[in-house]
Motif scaffolding. Structure first.
Motif, PDB file in Angstrom:
ATOM      1  N   ASP A 251      33.074  29.830  42.497  1.00 46.18           N
ATOM      2  CA  ASP A 251      33.834  30.976  41.995  1.00 46.18           C
ATOM      3  C   ASP A 251      33.948  32.085  43.045  1.00 46.18           C
ATOM      4  OD1 ASP A 251      31.193  31.711  41.991  1.00 46.18           O
ATOM      5  OD2 ASP A 251      31.215  32.617  39.989  1.00 46.18           O
ATOM      6  N   ARG A 252      33.413  31.865  44.243  1.00 45.29           N
ATOM      7  CA  ARG A 252      33.460  32.908  45.264  1.00 45.29           C
ATOM      8  C   ARG A 252      34.114  32.445  46.564  1.00 45.29           C
ATOM      9  NH1 ARG A 252      28.903  36.588  44.611  1.00 45.29           N
ATOM     10  NH2 ARG A 252      28.068  36.050  46.618  1.00 45.29           N
ATOM     11  N   VAL A 253      34.361  31.138  46.672  1.00 49.40           N
ATOM     12  CA  VAL A 253      34.859  30.624  47.951  1.00 49.40           C
ATOM     13  C   VAL A 253      36.262  31.155  48.262  1.00 49.40           C
ATOM     14  CG1 VAL A 253      35.802  28.440  47.048  1.00 49.40           C
ATOM     15  CG2 VAL A 253      35.009  28.565  49.420  1.00 49.40           C
ATOM     16  N   ALA A 254      37.085  31.371  47.219  1.00 51.54           N
ATOM     17  CA  ALA A 254      38.435  31.896  47.463  1.00 51.54           C
ATOM     18  C   ALA A 254      38.341  33.271  48.117  1.00 51.54           C
ATOM     19  CB  ALA A 254      39.221  31.976  46.146  1.00 51.54           C
ATOM     20  N   GLN A 255      37.388  34.061  47.652  1.00 51.34           N
ATOM     21  CA  GLN A 255      37.204  35.393  48.235  1.00 51.34           C
ATOM     22  C   GLN A 255      36.715  35.286  49.686  1.00 51.34           C
ATOM     23  OE1 GLN A 255      34.304  37.865  46.223  1.00 51.34           O
ATOM     24  NE2 GLN A 255      34.691  39.576  47.625  1.00 51.34           N
ATOM     25  N   ALA A 256      35.787  34.355  49.917  1.00 51.32           N
ATOM     26  CA  ALA A 256      35.287  34.166  51.286  1.00 51.32           C
ATOM     27  C   ALA A 256      36.444  33.794  52.224  1.00 51.32           C
ATOM     28  CB  ALA A 256      34.206  33.084  51.313  1.00 51.32           C
ATOM     29  N   ILE A 257      37.319  32.926  51.760  1.00 55.00           N
ATOM     30  CA  ILE A 257      38.461  32.503  52.581  1.00 55.00           C
ATOM     31  C   ILE A 257      39.413  33.665  52.836  1.00 55.00           C
ATOM     32  CG2 ILE A 257      40.538  31.050  52.543  1.00 55.00           C
ATOM     33  CD1 ILE A 257      38.770  28.845  51.292  1.00 55.00           C
ATOM     34  N   ASP A 258      39.633  34.479  51.800  1.00 52.10           N
ATOM     35  CA  ASP A 258      40.485  35.663  51.972  1.00 52.10           C
ATOM     36  C   ASP A 258      39.927  36.583  53.054  1.00 52.10           C
ATOM     37  OD1 ASP A 258      42.296  34.897  50.100  1.00 52.10           O
ATOM     38  OD2 ASP A 258      41.500  36.159  48.472  1.00 52.10           O
ATOM     39  N   VAL A 259      38.621  36.781  53.013  1.00 49.06           N
ATOM     40  CA  VAL A 259      38.002  37.666  53.998  1.00 49.06           C
ATOM     41  C   VAL A 259      38.167  37.084  55.402  1.00 49.06           C
ATOM     42  CG1 VAL A 259      35.824  38.688  54.781  1.00 49.06           C
ATOM     43  CG2 VAL A 259      36.332  38.594  52.327  1.00 49.06           C
ATOM     44  N   ILE A 260      37.964  35.780  55.537  1.00 45.82           N
ATOM     45  CA  ILE A 260      38.089  35.145  56.857  1.00 45.82           C
ATOM     46  C   ILE A 260      39.515  35.281  57.388  1.00 45.82           C
ATOM     47  CG2 ILE A 260      38.030  32.933  58.087  1.00 45.82           C
ATOM     48  CD1 ILE A 260      35.688  32.167  56.132  1.00 45.82           C
ATOM     49  N   ARG A 261      40.502  35.003  56.525  1.00 43.50           N
ATOM     50  CA  ARG A 261      41.908  35.134  56.953  1.00 43.50           C
ATOM     51  C   ARG A 261      42.209  36.575  57.374  1.00 43.50           C
ATOM     52  NH1 ARG A 261      45.345  30.891  56.071  1.00 43.50           N
ATOM     53  NH2 ARG A 261      44.904  29.510  54.302  1.00 43.50           N
ATOM     54  N   ALA A 262      41.699  37.510  56.583  1.00 35.52           N
ATOM     55  CA  ALA A 262      41.981  38.922  56.873  1.00 35.52           C
ATOM     56  C   ALA A 262      41.358  39.330  58.207  1.00 35.52           C
ATOM     57  CB  ALA A 262      41.445  39.806  55.736  1.00 35.52           C
ATOM     58  N   GLU A 263      40.146  38.871  58.463  1.00 31.73           N
ATOM     59  CA  GLU A 263      39.488  39.228  59.727  1.00 31.73           C
ATOM     60  C   GLU A 263      40.186  38.554  60.908  1.00 31.73           C
ATOM     61  OE1 GLU A 263      37.387  41.580  60.164  1.00 31.73           O
ATOM     62  OE2 GLU A 263      37.264  41.943  58.000  1.00 31.73           O
ATOM     63  N   TRP A 264      40.668  37.349  60.671  1.00 33.18           N
ATOM     64  CA  TRP A 264      41.414  36.623  61.712  1.00 33.18           C
ATOM     65  C   TRP A 264      42.663  37.439  62.094  1.00 33.18           C
ATOM     66  CZ3 TRP A 264      38.526  32.281  62.623  1.00 33.18           C
ATOM     67  CH2 TRP A 264      39.005  31.344  63.555  1.00 33.18           C
TER      68      TRP A 264
END
Lengths: 455, 436
Positions: free
Chosen positions: B329-342
């Motif tokens: 339930d948290r991996v989508a958020q983790a991916i969003d953060v990674i994309r945003a930092e990228w």
């Protein structure tokens, strides 16, 4: 037998370097009770600085499984002198690396840096021994991190989940039956007070061991340690290390762990076993041989030869024993059967190997090969000074002394076939065992398949 | 000796940290080149050899042949059975290991000075006259098949294999070196002999020797160790394009946590921008210090136990990869953060302070790597494989220091491509739609 005569000159040659190695270790005790071990290795301008606490998951209070490991994470947060994360940032700014680890009997922190940065490491490590400043936010986020760590290491790994069940069944009364990382439902409830009370009690110089290994001079290390760790007061409330101990184990236990994610079924047999004790390491030394003889090399061990060479029963077999433990440890044998072999058949074949070993005893050549290998291991071990540092840290937090560590290679060399048999008879008792099947099948589907076969 | 020198220069260390090892470039009487570091403190020798090619030399339809062959090298040679070979190894207390990777087959050996000649003979026998005995083939084949079945149930392996398949298709990089159940079941003894003849050849060898041995003895040892190898093998595979596009692949797997493997194209090891990219990665997602991704995903939000990125310059293609695991339930958020930092890093780059801190770490950490014979041998053979000169150990930190803020930020804007990031997510992620 043709190889035997060659062994004698080997033994003589190795005596020199082994003696020299002991000369490279110097020990001190500070006035506040902190022990100091210095291991010299001047080949590279590097030093490993470690502080080990005699406090691990088996020292946790009831209901707080995982707090020792939780606290280990929290030690990277702020202190009165350092901001959260500044410890690791400072190590990194020196080109160094740092980390920490938690086990049943100890928690350890280490940094690896250029040798002339040792004092800075001591200054920071001494600071966080006493002056941690946690915030409520630290607790909430870091608890999420350890829950994710549990997800990653345990809940995503059926073998690790099975191992938790095996240990829980193995230990009737000892905290070794609880996972180091903690049971999830207790981890979720860990709070600031739990972490701090563990910290206040156990993170004290009289409960700590400093191990410094690398390109250093012992007197200089002592001087620095006195300056940075010396002023920290000893904890006078430090309890004597006492855990609930194991009663005699009287019944063989069996369990089946089913998880659809298990790709390769296997069985593990775990026996309660004695550990290395101060001044009494002989039985443990014999068990090291027993593990090697039964399942050390897949090519030359009893299980490997019988199950992988002389028959097609197993794709893997092995045995394991780690004698460094404050209280009773385990001796394990395991077998992963070939696809057309059932776990029951694999277990029967394994039993046969154990029974004939108990009947016939060890092969004399195999004993000598293991003896040679153990002696050579000491030479190879000197190539890794961090490994030597870990060896002392583990031993000293698990009830052993520096003298025990240094006596160990010689004790290993003196093990006889009779010692091995005596130790084997003591440990390989059904009453002290847990046998676990790890399989993708649920018990219902397994039963249904058996029925189909019999119809 | 080293100690005295250090005492004099201790105060200069921050700026002048140096690995204090002396690499000798030697050539054996028989013409084999190697790098040697003499170290007589401990009576043993570490030898690392790499044969370029590795599993990329699998012939068409024979995926897994090089891997199975490699596992069989220790299973008997000359007139020794597997058990006899291993007993002899134990008697000598020597340690040999044979491993294979996408682009190389590696041989690691450690042996006592006292047993050097016998150990070298045994190693030579394994490298020139492996038995490939039928019963050993079947035994090891069943182990490889068990591994393949286990990989098929391991979320990390499922994620990386899916990514590589989508990126490289039928090129050897597009599948795991173990092969598939079908390909491994179909391998014959002839296929393994062919794989051996293709791979373990003299003109693709790199060797490093570290320990208790003189240059003269090392030269003789090299000739004995590799005597009898065939001169050369078939052509190596061609360059391959990274064929994966931005998006997300979701693979259902019953687990409380999802594993995400992600990445896009990277850059070559000999690219002039490689050092800038190396520093950039250290700042964004490297493992040596607190990276931006660890700070944002773990420290600030507690979304993961670990997130990391790495440059993967293979011989025939280049990737920039990363991985993270997080509750379903948290991996989508983790991916969003990674994309945003990228995206943030691509657009705004790093600060002068971040660059300086990363340089300090990278240059300071470098000499700390050289702290054991076995470790040094591994590093040296890796350098040869990569095509670096022996004096790289002395020039490397200066090349890191030379990277400017303009340079690294130009590389950030060119290398990082948030819209091209592809995530393969294995688990039961919530709120994560599949695209592409």
């Amino acid at each position: 037998m043709i190889f035997r005569p060659l062994l004698l000159p080997l033994l003589l040659l190795f005596a020199g370097p082994l003696a020299a190695q002991e000369d490279d270790v110097t020990t001190y005790t500070l006035d506040n009770g902190m022990e100091v071990v210095v291991i010299e290795d001047h080949r590279a301008p590097v030093v490993t600085h470690m502080v080990w606490y005699r406090a691990g998951s088996a020292d946790e209070p009831p209901g707080q499984s995982g707090v020792a490991h939780f606290l280990e994470h929290l030690l990277f947060k702020a202190t009165d002198d350092l901001e959260s994360g500044e410890f690791s940032d400072t190590v990194a700014a020196q080109g160094g690396s740092d980390n920490a680890f938690t086990s049943y009997d100890y928690t350890g922190y280490f940094q690896r840096v250029a040798a002339d940065r040792l004092e800075l490491m001591m200054e920071m490590e001494a600071d966080r021994m006493n002056d941690l400043r946690l915030t409520p936010e630290d607790i909430v986020t870091e608890r999420d991190v350890i829950l994710e760590e549990r997800n990653q290491r345990v809940d995503s790994n059926p073998g690790a989940l099975a191992q938790e069940q095996i240990r829980a069944a193995q230990y009737l009364n000892h905290r070794y039956g609880l996972p180091i990382i903690g049971w999830r439902h207790e981890m979720e409830e860990l709070d600031m007070e739990d972490a701090l009370s563990f910290y206040d009690l156990y993170y004290s110089p009289n409960n700590a061991i400093l191990v410094v290994a690398g390109d250093v001079e012992p007197e200089e290390v002592l001087e620095m340690a006195q300056e940075h760790y010396g002023p920290i007061p000893a904890e006078d409330q430090l309890p004597e290390r006492f855990r609930s101990t194991e009663p005699p184990q009287r019944a063989a236990r069996r369990l089946t762990f089913s998880d659809p994610r298990v790709a390769q079924p296997y069985l593990v047999r775990s026996y309660i076993a004695p550990e290395r004790d101060a001044g009494a390491q002989e039985e443990a030394a014999a068990l090291v041989y027993l593990a090697e003889l039964l399942g050390g090399s897949p090519f030359t061990s009893e299980l490997g030869q019988a199950l992988q060479f002389d028959s097609d029963i197993a794709v893997y077999s092995g045995a394991g024993y780690d004698g460094i433990s404050l209280d009773s440890t385990t001796f394990t044998v395991s077998v992963a059967p070939q696809p057309d072999v059932t776990l029951e058949e694999a277990e029967a074949a394994m039993e046969e190997v154990l029974a004939s070993f108990l009947e016939d005893g060890p092969d004399a050549e195999a004993m000598e090969r293991i003896r040679t290998q153990l002696k050579a291991s000491e030479i190879y071990a000197r190539d890794n000074v961090q490994g030597l540092a870990r060896r002392y840290g583990q031993a000293l937090t698990s009830g052993l002394t520096v003298e025990d560590v240094q006596a160990w290679p010689d004790i290993l060399q003196e093990v006889t076939a009779e010692d091995v048999m005596e130790a084997a008879r003591g440990v390989l008792r059904p009453e002290g065992s847990v046998t676990a099947y790890v399989t993708p099948e649920t018990q219902e589907t397994a039963a249904a398949e058996t029925q189909e076969e019999t119809q | 000796m080293i100690r005295i020198l250090l005492a004099l220069t201790a105060t200069l260390w921050a700026a002048t940290a140096r690995a204090e090892i002396e690499v000798q470039e030697i050539t054996s009487p028989g013409g084999i080149d190697a790098w040697l570091v003499e170290s007589h403190e401990i009576p043993f020798v570490a030898v690392e050899a790499l044969f370029a090619g590795g599993a990329s030399l699998d012939r068409e339809g024979k995926r897994g042949a090089v891997n199975l062959m490699t596992a069989l090298i220790e299973e008997g040679s000359g007139d020794m059975t597997a058990r006899e070979f291993q007993r002899e190894l134990e008697r000598l207390a020597a340690r040999f290991s044979y491993d294979v990777y996408d682009d190389a087959l590696s041989v690691s050996a450690r042996f006592l000075s006292e047993n050097r000649d016998e150990s070298v003979d045994l190693l030579n026998q394994s490298l020139t006259d492996p038995a490939f005995d039928e019963t050993a083939i079947e035994r090891v084949r069943s182990q490889v098949l068990a591994n393949i079945r286990s990989r098929a149930q391991n979320p990390n392996d499922i994620a990386s294999e899916t990514f590589y398949r989508e990126a490289f298709g039928n090129h050897p990089y597009g599948s795991d070196i173990s092969g598939t159940l079908e390909s491994v079941e179909g391998l014959t003894r002839d296929d393994l002999v062919q794989a051996f003849d293709d791979t373990v050849v003299r003109d693709r060898i790199h060797v490093a020797i570290v320990g208790d041995i003189t240059p003269e003895a090392a030269g003789e040892m090299l000739d004995e160790m590799f005597e009898g190898l065939p001169e050369t093998g078939p052509e190596l595979p061609e360059e391959v394009e990274v064929g994966i596009e931005g998006g997300t692949t979701v693979i259902d797997f019953p687990s409380p946590q999802s594993v995400a493997f992600f990445g896009h194209e990277g850059l070559e090891r000999d690219d002039p921008d490689y050092f800038a990219a190396y520093i950039l990665n250290e700042i964004l997602g490297g493992s040596g210090r607190q990276s931006i991704l660890m700070e944002e995903v773990r420290e600030k939000r507690g979304l993961t136990y670990g997130v990391g990125t790495y440059l993967v310059p293979k011989e025939h293609a280049e990737l920039y990869l990363g991985s993270v695991s997080s509750a379903n339930d948290r991996v989508a958020q983790a991916i969003d953060v990674i994309r945003a930092e990228w995206a943030e890093m691509q657009e705004n780059g790093v600060t002068a302070e971040q660059l300086e801190e990363a340089k300090t770490y990278i240059t300071g950490a470098y000499p700390l790597r050289f702290d054991g014979n076995a470790r040094i041998a591994e590093i040296l053979v890796g350098m040869q494989f990569t095509g670096l000169p022996a004096d790289y150990i002395e020039t490397r930190n200066a090349q890191i220091e030379a990277v400017t803020l303009e340079e690294i930020n130009r590389v950030a804007s060119e290398l990082l491509a948030p819209e091209e990031l592809h995530f393969v997510v294995v688990g039961q992620p919530e709120g994560l739609g599949e695209t592409n």
